[in-house]
Enzyme design. Structure first.
Site: not given
Lengths: 465, 101, 467
Positions: C74, C149, C173
């Site tokens: 990420k 996210s 997330s």
């Protein structure tokens, strides 16, 4: 009119590394931005980790100032923006500081209460080069550990404030956690108000002399306002050391809202009773204790003891010599002669060329009449100025005292060579003796003892009769 | 000081917050945020009802203590690495917008 | 094939790391343009790296636990080989001079970070729509969001760009996109994985976690990243056992917290989760209804804490040292305010300002401190629950993946999507989202365990999946 002064003193702790990262704290001798890392540059993703040593130093300072050491403390974030503050907040302490409720005794015997002591990180350093559109930032200083010492508003004159700062410096130096000789290592903010007026907070004071100057300026300013019937506003002011004046700060106080909250990246720190005891037992002798002991142990006057304990370096210098030779003689030579010579040169003992062995050597020669007092001073000066060993100076400049026999020989010769002086003496002109003594001194390069020489010459002149 | 739970956020409040947060806002955004803030805070105010008398706040994600490191120099960046992402730099310094003395 | 099997084949020489990477490359070339799972990709260097590992294996040298596995990281996690943007214009072009601890560990174990996965800007969102670099699409249905996210991480795993990915989870997330994309996602116990190098959103809630297409993959990556570190002061020092856990369903009590079901939860989602619970009961586990009474305050309290901490964490972005560049001709306050107006997207600015408000004088007690007291209540609720049950099972998300643009205009409705995941972060607990719908749009069920019980959670997930 009562004057009320309180101080917030920041001192840099002499750790090897910064408060929350492994970067060196040695920023003064270094090019800009050479001692930084993701943590003290505030790079995204970096996290702080507390320097064990800084914590220990903080506890030491707290104990030396008779504070209560917290059994548990927490770091907080103080949120504000400024280009020298890389994270947009300063890691400081708020409602859970390291230590509280201490005291410092001033030279005049007055006790100043310490409200609290806490650890926090220094911001970076800003420069504003003339002619440039931007400011320049060096983050080498960012993260250097600071100890903030906050007093109660207990001081009532600028002199007391200065004395307080001097005491703090002495104590912290004795603890070997601080070097007051480094530029910017001690900074302070001062709160000052005069009865009936608002309180001014003066920022940007960077020395204890500066503190006295800033406060004197403030008193005059506030008194003048009052005399003219004007209100003394509560405000933040900025001290300009060069001009010796304070100016209103451009930041408005109501705009500050630091939004303190506990630093989530740093767990609580607990300090055990055992740890405190351990540190307490390791505390060195502090200046006041040393001063008392010097008086008792070496028979020094209070003034001398005071003068010899202003720095640990000086006190150690003195004591090591005093142990080996007459302590009172040493005290006079260190506290009066040497300190005088140093102050004439505008340097301190540490910076000077003179070593303990040098002074010990000089005093030994003096004590054994190998050199005269005058000669001793001469040797000291040359040691300081030319960085030569006393032994060499005595040799080179021919300063060794000479025996009475030798003086007697020289005196005889001088009298012989100056028949007119004998005539003058006979006619009762005492000056003639002085002239002859002067000649002997000249011949001996000042090594003859003037008193002895005078006696000898008078005696020899009598004998000529 | 007491707080007023029903107090509406005004445009002035939004400006004050934006100034504290150093975020520039135009008039349209001020109006928009004002409305949204009031809606959101209205929802958040639900926590007022939680019975928290005598309850200590949990500040940390985990109850750890005394995590420290040794006072040893390590992991410094070079000056070049430090300045690599700078907006502007000169003579080893970061440049920043002018700060008046 | 799961990640563990792939590594084993690579290690045994039955498959080459480079060969597997080419397989992944093909999928990326086919799907990436549509899905937009990555902000940065470097396949060439990754293939070089894979060849090096193949060479080592050929020469009989030791290789690490992740030998040759392609991994997406990420973009909220700092990497020295890739620019790290956190989905924000503010960090466009930022090249960190250091690796996060988790990435160092992946490298040490010969894993190959192939690229940086898209995410909501500064991890603030549940749909990956707030990314400055465009939305990621859900590989299962490209009209829909992948969740957020960590949407790019989950989407990349789903479409086969890589069997493993790292996400970060502040209020769901990792689990939300795992649930929406139909993959596994673990949020470890707070303090289990080093946060050093994770761009902070809310420091007391953030945790890095693995996303994978298999339980084996979760277990493999989790074991690598949860090792010791000396940079994060909020990480536990104890090394994990890593040994196989024996779990007998007959001895297990599974808690069903009533507040996590019913109102607000999509019927089909609830049905599917209950179907799985029934199967567990059939296999011998005892189901027990429990209560987390403070649940009704959890979402508000979570958002207050997260926004407050975020307002401080994001104060460092001033445009001097890194990130968004703006001419610096005006006074510093104006320049900072302009940088932060232009560099941050709307959702980020909204959260920073709300957080600033929640910490400000006069409101600190009402919002921040009160929210932290609610956190204490939530912790207590879970502590009490775990005295009665071994695990808690709930839906991960109250609904399935929604359509792109469906919720983005209404911040509050988007916040509501996190209702079932945030209590776990507030209590610091571990939880795993397990895909439980094999037809159509995925649904995830969430297994919540007691602190540091990740291995047991993983074992329970295995039992659920056992036919």
């Amino acid at each position: 009119m009562d004057i009320v002064i309180g101080l917030e003193v920041h001192i840099q702790l002499q750790t090897n590394t910064k408060l929350f990262c492994g970067c060196s704290t040695n920023y003064r001798d270094s090019k800009p931005n050479k001692h930084t890392c993701p943590i003290c540059l505030g790079l995204p993703g970096s996290l702080p980790k507390l320097n064990q040593k800084a914590l220990e130093y903080g506890i030491k300072a707290g104990l030396a100032l008779d504070c209560n050491i917290a059994d548990s403390m927490q770091f907080h974030r103080k949120n504000y923006f400024y280009p020298d503050l890389p994270k947009g907040f300063q890691i400081s302490q708020y409602d859970s500081p390291l230590a509280t409720e201490g005291t410092v005794e001033l030279s005049n015997g007055k006790k100043i209460e310490i409200r609290r002591i806490h650890l926090e990180e220094d911001p970076g350093r800003l420069e504003h080069p003339a002619g440039k559109k931007q400011s320049y930032v060096d983050y080498n200083r960012s993260g250097v550990p600071l100890l903030e010492i906050v007093t109660e508003p207990d001081m009532s004159s600028p002199q007391e404030a200065r004395d307080f700062l001097r005491k703090i410096r002495e104590i912290m130096e004795y603890l070997k956690i601080f070097d007051g000789g480094l530029e910017g290592s001690l900074r302070c903010d001062a709160n000052i108000s005069i009865e009936g007026g608002g309180r001014a907070e003066v920022k940007n004071i960077s020395s204890y002399k500066g503190a006295e100057k800033a406060l004197n300026y403030e008193i005059t300013r506030q008194k003048n306002l009052m005399r003219r019937g004007k209100e003394v506003k509560r405000e933040t002011r900025h001290f300009n050391e060069e001009q010796g004046i304070t100016k209103p700060s451009r930041e408005k106080e109501e705009e500050h809202d630091y939004r303190y909250f506990p630093e989530p990246d740093l767990p609580r720190v607990t300090i055990s009773k055992e740890k405190i005891k351990e540190i307490e037992e390791s505390l060195p002798e502090l200046p006041d204790e040393k001063r008392d002991r010097f008086q008792k142990e070496y028979g020094l006057s209070q003034d001398q003891a005071e003068s010899l304990t202003t720095s640990l370096f000086l006190a150690d210098f003195y004591e090591e010599i005093a142990c080996q030779i007459d302590p009172e003689l040493t005290a006079t030579w260190v506290a009066d002669t040497l300190k005088g010579e140093l102050s004439y040169r505008g340097i301190n003992l540490k910076e000077s060329n003179i070593e303990k062995e040098d002074l010990l050597f000089i005093l030994r020669y003096l004590k054994e009449d190998e050199i005269t007092e005058k000669g001793a001073i001469k040797v000291m000066r040359s040691t300081l100025d030319e960085n030569k060993k006393p032994e060499k100076i005595i040799e080179e400049e021919n300063l060794r005292s000479i025996s009475l026999d030798e003086i007697s020989e020289i005196a005889k010769r001088v009298i012989k060579e100056n028949p007119e002086a004998i005539e003058d003496y006979r006619q009762g002109k005492e000056k003639a003796v002085n002239y002859l003594v002067g000649q002997v001194m000249k011949e001996t390069n000042g090594r003859a003892d003037p008193g002895e020489t005078n006696k000898l010459i008078q005696k020899q002149l009598e004998e000529i009769d | 000081m007491g707080f007023i739970s029903d107090k509406e956020i005004t445009e002035e409040d939004v400006k004050h917050i934006a100034n504290l947060a150093k975020i520039d806002l135009d008039e349209v955004e001020i109006k928009k945020f004002k409305k949204q803030f009031n809606d959101i805070l209205d929802y958040f105010n639900k926590i007022d009802e939680a019975e928290t008398e005598g309850v200590e706040p949990t500040y940390h994600g985990l109850n750890l203590k005394n995590v420290t490191r040794e006072d040893e120099v390590k992991d410094e960046l070079s000056q070049k690495e430090a300045l690599e992402n700078a907006n502007e730099s000169e003579d080893g310094f970061f440049k920043s917008p002018r700060v008046k003395e | 094939m799961n990640a563990k099997e792939i590594v084993n084949e690579i290690k045994r020489g039955e498959k080459t790391a480079a060969g597997f990477l080419f397989e992944c490359k093909n999928k990326i070339e086919k799907k990436e343009e549509e899905i937009n799972a990555f902000i940065s990709l470097d396949l060439e260097r990754s293939i070089e790296k894979a060849k090096e590992i193949d060479k080592k294996i050929k020469e009989g040298k030791d290789v690490g636990k992740l030998a040759g596995l392609p991994i997406a990281v990420k973009d909220s996690i700092t990497t020295s080989n890739f620019k790290t943007t956190c989905g924000s214009k503010m960090l466009e072009g930022y090249h960190p001079p250091y690796d996060s601890t988790v990435v160092s560990k992946i490298k040490e174990e010969d894993g190959i970070v192939i690229g940086k996965a898209n995410c909501d800007e500064f991890c603030m969102g549940s749909s990956t729509e707030t990314s400055y670099f465009g939305s990621t699409r859900n590989p299962v249905d490209e009209e829909r969001v992948p969740g957020g996210s960590s949407g790019g991480s989950a989407a990349s795993v789903k479409y086969g760009a890589n069997p493993l990915a790292l996400g970060s989870d502040t209020g769901g997330s990792v689990r939300c996109p795992a649930s929406f994309c139909g993959v596994y996602g673990l949020k470890p116990t707070y303090g289990q994985v080093s946060r050093y190098g994770l761009i902070a959103y809310a420091s007391s809630l953030d945790q890095i976690g693995p996303i994978a297409n298999s339980i084996e993959g979760i277990s493999l990556l989790f074991n690598v990243i949860s090792g010791s570190n000396d940079m994060d002061s909020t990480k536990v020092e104890e090394e994990r056992g890593g040994s196989q856990i024996e779990l007998s369903l007959n001895d297990l009590n599974i808690g069903i917290p009533k507040e996590f079901y019913g109102e607000g939860v999509d019927e089909e989602v609830e049905e599917k989760v209950k179907e799985n619970l029934d199967q567990l009961r059939d296999k011998g586990a005892k189901l027990k209804e429990i209560s987390i009474p403070s649940m009704e305050y959890a979402l508000s309290a979570y958002y207050i804490v997260a926004m407050s901490e975020a307002s401080s964490n994001l104060a460092r972005f001033d445009g001097i040292r890194y990130g968004f560049k703006q001419k610096m001709n005006d006074n510093w306050e104006k320049v900072f305010s302009q940088v932060r107006k232009t560099g941050f997207g709307e959702e980020v600015r909204r959260r920073i300002m709300l957080g600033t408000y929640a910490l400000s004088t006069g409101y600190y007690e009402k919002y921040y401190e009160k929210a932290l007291k609610v956190r204490t209540l939530l912790k207590r609720d879970f502590e009490k629950a775990f005295k009665e049950v071994d695990f808690i099972i709930t839906p991960t998300m109250p609904f399935r993946a929604f359509e792109i643009d469906e919720k983005i205009e209404d911040p509050l409705s988007l916040y509501m999507a996190d209702i079932l995941t945030v209590p776990v972060n507030m209590a610091g607990l571990p939880s795993l989202s397990v895909p439980c719908e094999t037809n159509g749009l995925p649904i995830g069920l969430q297994i919540i365990g007691d602190s540091f019980e990740e291995d047991r959670i993983i074992e329970l997930a295995r039992k659920i999946k056992e036919e």
